[in-house]
Write a protein that holds these residues in place. Sequence first.
Motif: not given
Length: 173
Positions: A16-21
């Motif tokens: 997520s390109e470090w956008a969360g999960a």
Amino acid sequence: SRIMALSRSHDLLVNSEWAGASLFDLAQEQLKPFGHEARVSLSGPLLTLQPNAVQNLGMAFHELGTNSSKYGALASEAGRLEITWRIVEGVSDKREIHLVWDETMPVREGERRDESTRKGFGTVVLQRVAPQSLNGLAVLDRSPGHLKWSLTAPLASIIVPQLGADVPETETS
């Protein structure tokens, strides 16, 4: 195995390109190595977790899953694991997440030991590291045939803020 658990959480974040999960995806990913998907139930609103929450809840799920696969619900054909989460009104009308890991398993013959005093690394993760990193509180309750871990934390400490969004749909498996 702890490094692999951290790696699974990081894989979700990298994708997520470090956008969360999502909480649902995180729980599924951390439980994958233990198998027994048919005895696991996940239910709660669709939530996208902040990277800090992904890492800390991922470690908590790993510790709980490891214990469950050795001694608990995932070690017995008759065991059941239910993970639920919901949004509740907390103190000062601030929204909170209430997450519960609830497993039941048959009591083995002669099993009467009190595990409530065990303070291994997993217990520290569950009672201190994960809740404190999320500004929350956790309770770990062990009794013969049952283990329950519940976490309550401010929603703002857990999810990625979404403009104009209210509580999302519910996910179940």
